[in-house]
Motif scaffolding. Structure first.
Motif, PDB file in Angstrom:
ATOM      1  N   LEU A 127       0.843  -1.207   0.000  1.00 61.87           N
ATOM      2  CA  LEU A 127       0.000   0.000   0.000  1.00 61.87           C
ATOM      3  C   LEU A 127       0.869   1.244   0.000  1.00 61.87           C
ATOM      4  N   GLY A 128       0.690   2.075  -1.023  1.00 62.38           N
ATOM      5  CA  GLY A 128       1.562   3.238  -1.204  1.00 62.38           C
ATOM      6  C   GLY A 128       2.857   2.764  -1.853  1.00 62.38           C
ATOM      7  N   THR A 129       2.713   2.099  -2.986  1.00 66.37           N
ATOM      8  CA  THR A 129       3.857   1.369  -3.568  1.00 66.37           C
ATOM      9  C   THR A 129       4.903   2.283  -4.186  1.00 66.37           C
ATOM     10  N   VAL A 150      -0.444  -0.766  -4.703  1.00 62.54           N
ATOM     11  CA  VAL A 150      -1.535   0.211  -4.621  1.00 62.54           C
ATOM     12  C   VAL A 150      -0.951   1.601  -4.429  1.00 62.54           C
ATOM     13  N   ASP A 151      -1.490   2.556  -5.137  1.00 65.70           N
ATOM     14  CA  ASP A 151      -1.113   3.939  -4.871  1.00 65.70           C
ATOM     15  C   ASP A 151      -2.272   4.836  -5.293  1.00 65.70           C
ATOM     16  N   ILE A 152      -2.292   6.029  -4.721  1.00 70.05           N
ATOM     17  CA  ILE A 152      -3.306   6.994  -5.129  1.00 70.05           C
ATOM     18  C   ILE A 152      -2.829   7.761  -6.362  1.00 70.05           C
ATOM     19  N   SER A 153      -1.539   7.688  -6.635  1.00 72.53           N
ATOM     20  CA  SER A 153      -0.946   8.447  -7.737  1.00 72.53           C
ATOM     21  C   SER A 153      -0.839   7.600  -9.009  1.00 72.53           C
ATOM     22  N   GLN A 177      -5.016   1.655  -8.678  1.00 76.36           N
ATOM     23  CA  GLN A 177      -5.110   3.030  -8.180  1.00 76.36           C
ATOM     24  C   GLN A 177      -6.244   3.089  -7.166  1.00 76.36           C
ATOM     25  N   SER A 178      -5.894   3.330  -5.933  1.00 73.35           N
ATOM     26  CA  SER A 178      -6.894   3.265  -4.866  1.00 73.35           C
ATOM     27  C   SER A 178      -6.429   4.124  -3.697  1.00 73.35           C
ATOM     28  N   ASP A 179      -7.413   4.677  -2.992  1.00 75.39           N
ATOM     29  CA  ASP A 179      -7.141   5.391  -1.752  1.00 75.39           C
ATOM     30  C   ASP A 179      -7.032   4.304  -0.672  1.00 75.39           C
ATOM     31  N   TRP A 180      -5.812   3.908  -0.378  1.00 72.28           N
ATOM     32  CA  TRP A 180      -5.527   2.762   0.499  1.00 72.28           C
ATOM     33  C   TRP A 180      -6.380   1.560   0.087  1.00 72.28           C
ATOM     34  N   PHE A 181      -7.241   1.022   0.984  1.00 77.77           N
ATOM     35  CA  PHE A 181      -7.958  -0.220   0.667  1.00 77.77           C
ATOM     36  C   PHE A 181      -9.240  -0.003  -0.138  1.00 77.77           C
ATOM     37  N   SER A 193       3.512  -1.886   3.952  1.00 73.94           N
ATOM     38  CA  SER A 193       3.365  -0.470   3.607  1.00 73.94           C
ATOM     39  C   SER A 193       4.462   0.386   4.227  1.00 73.94           C
ATOM     40  N   ASN A 194       4.928   1.301   3.426  1.00 77.76           N
ATOM     41  CA  ASN A 194       5.755   2.399   3.936  1.00 77.76           C
ATOM     42  C   ASN A 194       4.935   3.654   3.636  1.00 77.76           C
ATOM     43  N   PRO A 195       3.988   3.957   4.519  1.00 77.39           N
ATOM     44  CA  PRO A 195       3.067   5.063   4.214  1.00 77.39           C
ATOM     45  C   PRO A 195       3.705   6.405   4.545  1.00 77.39           C
ATOM     46  N   ARG A 217       2.886  14.390  -0.943  1.00 76.22           N
ATOM     47  CA  ARG A 217       1.870  13.384  -0.640  1.00 76.22           C
ATOM     48  C   ARG A 217       2.498  12.049  -0.219  1.00 76.22           C
ATOM     49  N   ALA A 218       3.742  11.833  -0.631  1.00 79.44           N
ATOM     50  CA  ALA A 218       4.402  10.573  -0.264  1.00 79.44           C
ATOM     51  C   ALA A 218       4.931  10.614   1.161  1.00 79.44           C
ATOM     52  N   LEU A 219       4.987  11.793   1.755  1.00 78.43           N
ATOM     53  CA  LEU A 219       5.681  11.911   3.037  1.00 78.43           C
ATOM     54  C   LEU A 219       4.815  12.414   4.192  1.00 78.43           C
TER      55      LEU A 219
HETATM   56  C1  LIG Z   1       6.577   7.041   1.812  1.00 81.44           C
HETATM   57  S1  LIG Z   1       6.013   6.771   0.148  1.00 81.44           S
HETATM   58  C2  LIG Z   1       6.525   5.072  -0.051  1.00 81.44           C
HETATM   59  C3  LIG Z   1       6.882   4.683  -1.459  1.00 81.44           C
HETATM   60  C4  LIG Z   1       7.503   3.288  -1.580  1.00 81.44           C
HETATM   61  N1  LIG Z   1       6.635   2.270  -1.032  1.00 81.44           N
HETATM   62  C5  LIG Z   1       8.848   3.243  -0.879  1.00 81.44           C
HETATM   63  O1  LIG Z   1       8.921   2.659   0.202  1.00 81.44           O
HETATM   64  O2  LIG Z   1       9.814   3.795  -1.411  1.00 81.44           O
HETATM   65  C6  LIG Z   1       4.261   6.668   0.388  1.00 81.44           C
HETATM   66  C7  LIG Z   1       3.418   6.367  -0.845  1.00 81.44           C
HETATM   67  O3  LIG Z   1       2.044   6.397  -0.452  1.00 81.44           O
HETATM   68  C8  LIG Z   1       1.276   6.950  -1.505  1.00 81.44           C
HETATM   69  N2  LIG Z   1       0.012   7.453  -0.945  1.00 81.44           N
HETATM   70  C9  LIG Z   1      -0.193   8.634  -0.289  1.00 81.44           C
HETATM   71  N3  LIG Z   1      -1.494   8.730   0.051  1.00 81.44           N
HETATM   72  C10 LIG Z   1      -2.110   7.602  -0.394  1.00 81.44           C
HETATM   73  C11 LIG Z   1      -3.458   7.121  -0.339  1.00 81.44           C
HETATM   74  N4  LIG Z   1      -4.422   7.852   0.226  1.00 81.44           N
HETATM   75  N5  LIG Z   1      -3.735   5.915  -0.885  1.00 81.44           N
HETATM   76  C12 LIG Z   1      -2.745   5.187  -1.476  1.00 81.44           C
HETATM   77  N6  LIG Z   1      -1.452   5.587  -1.549  1.00 81.44           N
HETATM   78  C13 LIG Z   1      -1.139   6.778  -1.021  1.00 81.44           C
HETATM   79  C14 LIG Z   1       2.173   8.036  -2.085  1.00 81.44           C
HETATM   80  O4  LIG Z   1       1.771   8.391  -3.391  1.00 81.44           O
HETATM   81  C15 LIG Z   1       3.541   7.347  -1.996  1.00 81.44           C
HETATM   82  O5  LIG Z   1       3.839   6.665  -3.187  1.00 81.44           O
END
Ligand SMILES: C[S@@+](CC[C@H](N)C(=O)[O-])C[C@H]1O[C@@H](n2cnc3c(N)ncnc32)[C@H](O)[C@@H]1O
Length: 294
Positions: A127-129, A150-153, A177-181, A193-195, A217-219
């Motif tokens: 999740l958040g790949t 899974v990613d929102i982006s 492409q999904s907002d988490w689950f 997950s590394n959210p 958004r990734a952080l």
């Molecule tokens: C910290 S990054 C981790 C990326 C990768 N897994 C890594 O470890 O390098 C978090 C990821 O979560 C995604 N993300 C943020 N909000 C999200 C959401 N609501 N649903 C799904 N993914 C989301 C971001 O787009 C980003 O790619």
């Protein structure tokens, strides 16, 4: 303007420029930039330093060095980065995968071995790949596993797809492409997950190289940095196969708070892992009373 006519001279020029500009790791960065532009290897620089360089190569190295001095991270300039032995392409909406995240991969692999072996058809969801880093690293070690990234982006997922194909795991990797689950059906042996986990106020104080070049958004995850964990803790039970595990990367000071969120939802902390600097970095949970039956 670089006058260098050979690979060796161009490398020395780039190293000197980055050193003068006070760039930490300037020698390494210079080597990565020159190798990238000239499509050469470290061995080429040592064995054929007299290799001629073209004007185009010289100008491209100059441009890359200028960007590096302006604060752009070297892997963003190059456009790819190594993670767990895989070469991963980056794009505007992907986080640069960090070496610390390899701890999570190692811990999940160890659990897979303990639970039945590398060769099982493990079902994994990441999740958040982002670049696909965690999922693809797991697929590289677990030859019969299948992973959903899974990613929102949409940009991140397109990049993860390219990375999966480029590294030879495209047939066992799918994207969603999904907002988490939200759009996920089914159950998984490993939910990983590394959210995003950085607090808003910390984000503002971060190094410019992170703040201006990694996607926000990734952080960033709300005022306390725990928004994503709240959701993962609440919804993982409904997607976990019997005997499955949830493995999450955390910020160095989040072990207690994240554990509390998962325990409240019927999980037990099975293992905690530290990163290369000795900080708490990964938590692995098993379901106790969380809804895990199919
Ligand atoms: C910290 S990054 C981790 C990326 C990768 N897994 C890594 O470890 O390098 C978090 C990821 O979560 C995604 N993300 C943020 N909000 C999200 C959401 N609501 N649903 C799904 N993914 C989301 C971001 O787009 C980003 O790619």
């Amino acid at each position: 303007m670089a006058e260098a006519k050979t690979l060796g001279a161009l490398l020395s020029w780039a190293q000197d420029r980055l050193k003068q500009a006070g760039i930490a790791e300037g020698a390494l960065d210079a080597r990565l930039l020159v190798e990238h532009v000239t499509q050469t290897t470290r061995l080429d620089a040592m064995s054929r330093p007299e290799r001629p360089v073209s004007d185009t190569e010289r100008m491209a190295v100059e441009e890359a060095v200028t960007q590096r001095i302006a604060g752009r991270p070297v892997h963003r300039i190059i456009g790819h980065r190594e993670f767990y032995g895989l070469d991963l392409r980056l794009s505007p909406e992907t986080l640069e995968p960090r070496p610390d995240t390899e701890t999570l991969v190692d811990m999940v692999v160890a659990e897979a071995r303990r639970l039945g072996g590398e060769d099982r058809p493990w079902r994994i969801i990441d999740l958040g790949t982002g670049t696909g880093a965690i999922a693809l690293a797991l697929l590289s070690v677990l030859p019969a596993a299948h992973a959903v990234g899974v990613d929102i982006s949409a940009d991140a997922l397109a990049t993860a797809r390219i990375n999966a194909d480029m590294n030879g795991y495209g047939g066992r990797f799918e994207t969603c492409q999904s907002d988490w689950f939200e759009k996920i059906d089914g159950r998984f042996d490993f939910i990983v997950s590394n959210p995003p986990y950085i607090r808003e106020e910390i984000w503002r104080a971060l190094a410019v190289e992170v703040r201006d070049h990694d996607p926000r958004r990734a952080l960033v995850a709300g005022d306390d940095g725990l928004d994503a964990y709240r959701l993962l803790a609440a919804q993982s039970g409904a997607h976990l196969a019997t005997g499955g595990m949830v493995a999450v990367e955390i910020g160095y000071d989040q072990k207690e708070s994240v554990t509390g969120l998962f325990v409240d939802q019927g999980f037990r902390l099975h293992k905690a892992g530290r990163d290369l600097a000795g900080h708490d970095r990964v938590l692995v949970f098993v379901a106790e009373t969380a809804r895990e039956q199919t």
